[in-house]
Design a protein around this motif. Structure first.
Motif, PDB file in Angstrom:
ATOM      1  N   LEU A 272       0.813  -1.213   0.000  1.00  0.00           N
ATOM      2  CA  LEU A 272       0.000   0.000   0.000  1.00  0.00           C
ATOM      3  C   LEU A 272       0.848   1.266   0.000  1.00  0.00           C
ATOM      4  CD1 LEU A 272      -2.907  -0.948   2.459  1.00  0.00           C
ATOM      5  CD2 LEU A 272      -3.006  -0.777  -0.035  1.00  0.00           C
ATOM      6  N   THR A 273       2.022   1.213   0.606  1.00  0.00           N
ATOM      7  CA  THR A 273       2.858   2.417   0.679  1.00  0.00           C
ATOM      8  C   THR A 273       3.481   2.789  -0.671  1.00  0.00           C
ATOM      9  OG1 THR A 273       4.698   1.046   1.446  1.00  0.00           O
ATOM     10  CG2 THR A 273       3.412   2.211   3.127  1.00  0.00           C
ATOM     11  N   ASP A 274       3.311   1.934  -1.680  1.00  0.00           N
ATOM     12  CA  ASP A 274       3.763   2.308  -3.032  1.00  0.00           C
ATOM     13  C   ASP A 274       2.899   3.423  -3.600  1.00  0.00           C
ATOM     14  OD1 ASP A 274       5.672   0.349  -2.900  1.00  0.00           O
ATOM     15  OD2 ASP A 274       4.610  -1.081  -4.184  1.00  0.00           O
ATOM     16  N   TYR A 275       1.658   3.537  -3.099  1.00  0.00           N
ATOM     17  CA  TYR A 275       0.713   4.492  -3.656  1.00  0.00           C
ATOM     18  C   TYR A 275       0.921   5.877  -3.051  1.00  0.00           C
ATOM     19  CZ  TYR A 275      -1.329   0.172  -5.311  1.00  0.00           C
ATOM     20  OH  TYR A 275      -1.511  -1.049  -5.910  1.00  0.00           O
ATOM     21  N   PHE A 276       0.663   6.884  -3.854  1.00  0.00           N
ATOM     22  CA  PHE A 276       0.936   8.262  -3.459  1.00  0.00           C
ATOM     23  C   PHE A 276       0.145   8.657  -2.223  1.00  0.00           C
ATOM     24  CE2 PHE A 276       0.327  12.966  -4.244  1.00  0.00           C
ATOM     25  CZ  PHE A 276       1.615  13.308  -3.853  1.00  0.00           C
ATOM     26  N   GLU A 277       0.832   9.258  -1.268  1.00  0.00           N
ATOM     27  CA  GLU A 277       0.288   9.762  -0.009  1.00  0.00           C
ATOM     28  C   GLU A 277      -0.138   8.656   0.959  1.00  0.00           C
ATOM     29  OE1 GLU A 277      -2.595  12.924  -0.792  1.00  0.00           O
ATOM     30  OE2 GLU A 277      -0.945  14.331  -0.520  1.00  0.00           O
ATOM     31  N   VAL A 278       0.205   7.413   0.667  1.00  0.00           N
ATOM     32  CA  VAL A 278      -0.046   6.342   1.638  1.00  0.00           C
ATOM     33  C   VAL A 278       1.244   6.184   2.439  1.00  0.00           C
ATOM     34  CG1 VAL A 278      -0.773   3.966   1.995  1.00  0.00           C
ATOM     35  CG2 VAL A 278      -1.641   5.243   0.034  1.00  0.00           C
ATOM     36  N   GLY A 326       3.572   6.792  -5.929  1.00  0.00           N
ATOM     37  CA  GLY A 326       4.322   7.974  -5.544  1.00  0.00           C
ATOM     38  C   GLY A 326       5.458   8.283  -6.497  1.00  0.00           C
ATOM     39  N   VAL A 327       6.131   7.257  -7.002  1.00  0.00           N
ATOM     40  CA  VAL A 327       7.267   7.490  -7.915  1.00  0.00           C
ATOM     41  C   VAL A 327       6.801   8.161  -9.205  1.00  0.00           C
ATOM     42  CG1 VAL A 327       8.719   5.645  -7.014  1.00  0.00           C
ATOM     43  CG2 VAL A 327       7.064   5.119  -8.820  1.00  0.00           C
ATOM     44  N   ILE A 329       4.087  10.215  -9.483  1.00  0.00           N
ATOM     45  CA  ILE A 329       3.781  11.616  -9.163  1.00  0.00           C
ATOM     46  C   ILE A 329       5.071  12.432  -9.125  1.00  0.00           C
ATOM     47  CG2 ILE A 329       2.948  13.184  -7.368  1.00  0.00           C
ATOM     48  CD1 ILE A 329       0.639  11.931  -8.731  1.00  0.00           C
ATOM     49  N   LEU A 330       6.112  11.889  -8.519  1.00  0.00           N
ATOM     50  CA  LEU A 330       7.400  12.592  -8.446  1.00  0.00           C
ATOM     51  C   LEU A 330       7.963  12.866  -9.840  1.00  0.00           C
ATOM     52  CD1 LEU A 330       9.162  10.812  -5.435  1.00  0.00           C
ATOM     53  CD2 LEU A 330       8.273  13.145  -5.511  1.00  0.00           C
ATOM     54  N   LYS A 331       7.748  11.938 -10.759  1.00  0.00           N
ATOM     55  CA  LYS A 331       8.254  12.112 -12.134  1.00  0.00           C
ATOM     56  C   LYS A 331       7.551  13.245 -12.863  1.00  0.00           C
ATOM     57  CE  LYS A 331       7.958   7.754 -13.615  1.00  0.00           C
ATOM     58  NZ  LYS A 331       7.940   6.622 -14.580  1.00  0.00           N
ATOM     59  N   THR A 332       6.292  13.476 -12.516  1.00  0.00           N
ATOM     60  CA  THR A 332       5.477  14.373 -13.339  1.00  0.00           C
ATOM     61  C   THR A 332       5.038  15.666 -12.656  1.00  0.00           C
ATOM     62  OG1 THR A 332       3.497  13.131 -12.660  1.00  0.00           O
ATOM     63  CG2 THR A 332       4.555  12.471 -14.728  1.00  0.00           C
ATOM     64  N   LYS A 333       5.125  15.747 -11.321  1.00  0.00           N
ATOM     65  CA  LYS A 333       4.508  16.893 -10.633  1.00  0.00           C
ATOM     66  C   LYS A 333       5.200  18.216 -10.937  1.00  0.00           C
ATOM     67  CE  LYS A 333       6.594  16.868  -5.985  1.00  0.00           C
ATOM     68  NZ  LYS A 333       6.785  18.300  -5.779  1.00  0.00           N
ATOM     69  N   ASP A 334       6.479  18.187 -11.289  1.00  0.00           N
ATOM     70  CA  ASP A 334       7.188  19.427 -11.620  1.00  0.00           C
ATOM     71  C   ASP A 334       7.481  19.545 -13.118  1.00  0.00           C
ATOM     72  OD1 ASP A 334       7.314  20.359  -8.957  1.00  0.00           O
ATOM     73  OD2 ASP A 334       9.008  19.032  -8.549  1.00  0.00           O
ATOM     74  N   LEU A 335       6.832  18.715 -13.908  1.00  0.00           N
ATOM     75  CA  LEU A 335       7.011  18.746 -15.358  1.00  0.00           C
ATOM     76  C   LEU A 335       6.568  20.106 -15.904  1.00  0.00           C
ATOM     77  CD1 LEU A 335       7.828  16.639 -17.571  1.00  0.00           C
ATOM     78  CD2 LEU A 335       5.392  16.201 -17.875  1.00  0.00           C
ATOM     79  N   THR A 336       7.393  20.721 -16.739  1.00  0.00           N
ATOM     80  CA  THR A 336       7.055  22.055 -17.248  1.00  0.00           C
ATOM     81  C   THR A 336       6.418  22.009 -18.632  1.00  0.00           C
ATOM     82  OG1 THR A 336       9.312  22.313 -18.077  1.00  0.00           O
ATOM     83  CG2 THR A 336       8.829  23.207 -15.898  1.00  0.00           C
ATOM     84  N   ASN A 337       6.646  20.950 -19.367  1.00  0.00           N
ATOM     85  CA  ASN A 337       6.037  20.806 -20.690  1.00  0.00           C
ATOM     86  C   ASN A 337       5.242  19.503 -20.740  1.00  0.00           C
ATOM     87  OD1 ASN A 337       7.019  23.126 -22.277  1.00  0.00           O
ATOM     88  ND2 ASN A 337       9.017  22.261 -21.812  1.00  0.00           N
ATOM     89  N   ILE A 338       3.926  19.614 -20.801  1.00  0.00           N
ATOM     90  CA  ILE A 338       3.077  18.430 -20.929  1.00  0.00           C
ATOM     91  C   ILE A 338       3.219  17.918 -22.369  1.00  0.00           C
ATOM     92  CG2 ILE A 338       0.741  17.502 -20.677  1.00  0.00           C
ATOM     93  CD1 ILE A 338       1.916  18.577 -18.066  1.00  0.00           C
ATOM     94  N   ASN A 378       9.033   8.195 -21.979  1.00  0.00           N
ATOM     95  CA  ASN A 378       8.713   7.651 -20.664  1.00  0.00           C
ATOM     96  C   ASN A 378       7.647   8.472 -19.962  1.00  0.00           C
ATOM     97  OD1 ASN A 378       9.537   7.655 -17.461  1.00  0.00           O
ATOM     98  ND2 ASN A 378       9.662   5.643 -18.414  1.00  0.00           N
ATOM     99  N   ILE A 379       7.788   9.807 -20.015  1.00  0.00           N
ATOM    100  CA  ILE A 379       6.807  10.687 -19.372  1.00  0.00           C
ATOM    101  C   ILE A 379       5.460  10.570 -20.065  1.00  0.00           C
ATOM    102  CG2 ILE A 379       6.175  13.104 -18.977  1.00  0.00           C
ATOM    103  CD1 ILE A 379       8.203  12.092 -16.992  1.00  0.00           C
TER     104      ILE A 379
END
Length: 420
Positions: A272-278, A326-327, A329-338, A378-379
């Motif tokens: 369960l801790t693999d999931y974001f915010e768990v 979570g991994v 979200i970390l890859k994409t949360k600061d992405l500047t170009n969608i 990948n993104i």
């Protein structure tokens, strides 16, 4: 072309949305509008009442020219991540002139000022914030107090500390600040505007006027016939909801996913801790609670504590159900170009916007999913695979009484709706 951007959910499109759309066009002098809309799951961690293509059709029939999908990884998260995804997508198009959002304060100057301070973090502000935190103040109160100190000390705006705290605790103000912060971080040329939200609050369940919250409308639809609240929405919205119901589809609510969610929690107990915010032990609370509860509401109440708000719990459970790690979200949360923009619905002016996007941006415009196999990023794959998964999960419920119509994953076989 003067292109207005909107970041929306339209769950469903109602009179308040129509007011916001028309006022936004007026104050920005927009000639064209594009809405970045959440797909099948919402920012508060709940499913949409109606599927994304149907909600996009509502928007275009009510005056939006082009509706595109906000990628799922952004659409279901906190205000900061949600806003960053929406602004980054609009900015990636290289042709959006402005954005207009609703807020409780209705004053772009104070929202912009707060956003600038939070981005720049002037030394006096940082020192005061640390002082207040060292005194044991909760972070929201400490931040508001530090902002108040910095703003009044430098005579930047006339406000009281209480008013500032209320402002920072209001959901649409919070989103507005995050929109502006993202614009500043991206050094974007998009100009922000805001208008006052009118009548009912964001979470109010009262249906006592022609303009009320989407929460109130969804609650009324759940408990009453559509005809009792027809005055709260434009005719096109009413007609489309009526069409969906008459076609044998059920409006979708959070509790419809409880069996799916509980199965995943039991299956993935050790992961369960693999999931974001768990994290921080909430995984144990979630697992132990699943055996005591019989629906999503009792599960959320069992998990709720001073540490975890209902909205955070809802998002966390939604992350588990959709498998949002979570991994990723970390890859994409600061992405500047969608890397892509997914078209859901458009009209003739929407065609003009699409031509402008293709002329000004290198972003991949997806109208047919058959094209995506030629993109090897990948993104891109991370974002698009969550969109596909979310649609498939949603349709297990949306199509449960029309399952013979599900011939394949619908993202691959559903074309954008062209509204003439």
């Amino acid at each position: 072309m003067n292109l207005l951007g909107l970041i929306v959910e339209y769950n469903p499109f109602h009179n308040g949305h129509l007011y916001h759309l028309n006022e936004s066009k007026k104050i920005t002098n927009a000639t064209h509008t594009i809405a970045v809309m959440s797909g099948n799951f919402m920012q508060r961690g709940t499913p949409a009442l109606l599927d994304k293509f149907t909600r996009a059709e509502m928007a275009v029939r009510n005056g939006v020219d082009l509706v595109v999908e906000l990628p799922t990884l952004y659409a279901c998260q906190s205000a900061e991540i949600f806003a960053h995804g929406g602004i980054s997508l609009l900015n990636s198009l290289n042709c959006v002139n402005s954005i207009c959002f609703g807020s409780e304060i209705g004053d772009i100057d104070i929202l912009y000022l707060i956003s600038k301070i939070l981005i720049d973090e002037p030394i006096d502000f940082k020192i005061k914030l640390k002082d207040y935190l060292d005194k044991g103040l909760p972070f929201p109160k400490a931040r508001a107090s530090a902002l108040f100190y910095y703003i009044t000390e430098n005579k930047l705006y006339d406000t009281s500390e209480e008013d500032l705290l209320n402002m920072l605790n209001s959901p649409n103000n919070i989103l507005g600040i995050e929109y502006i912060k993202s614009i500043l971080k991206l050094n974007s040329k998009i100009k922000p505007y805001t208008i006052n939200r009118i009548n009912s609050g964001y979470n109010s369940l009262n249906v006592n006027d022609s303009i009320c919250s989407a929460s109130a409308i969804r609650n009324a639809l759940k408990n009453n016939s559509l005809n009792t609240i027809n005055y709260t929405m434009p005719k096109d919205t009413y007609d489309i909801i009526n069409r969906v119901i008459e076609s044998g589809f059920n409006l979708v609510y959070n509790e419809d996913f409880y069996q799916i969610l509980s199965s995943i929690i039991i299956r993935d107990k050790d992961n369960l801790t693999d999931y974001f915010e768990v994290n921080e032990g909430i995984e144990n609370k979630i697992y132990n609670s699943i055996f005591k509860c019989h629906n999503i509401e009792t599960l959320q109440n069992e998990i709720k504590s001073k540490r975890y708000t209902m909205t955070k719990i809802s998002r966390t459970l939604n992350n588990i159900m959709l498998g949002i790690k979570g991994v990723d979200i970390l890859k994409t949360k600061d992405l500047t170009n969608i890397p892509y923009v997914r078209v859901l619905a458009f009209n003739e002016k929407g065609c003009e916007i699409l031509k402008e996007i293709k002329k000004n941006s290198e972003i991949e415009v997806i109208t047919k999913f058959s094209k995506i196999k030629y993109i090897n990023s990948n993104i891109f794959n991370t974002l698009i695979n969550y969109d596909i998964k979310a649609t498939n999960m949603y349709n297990l419920i949306y199509y449960k009484d029309n399952f013979d119509m599900l011939k394949a994953p619908l993202d691959y076989i559903t074309s954008p709706k062209y509204i003439k």
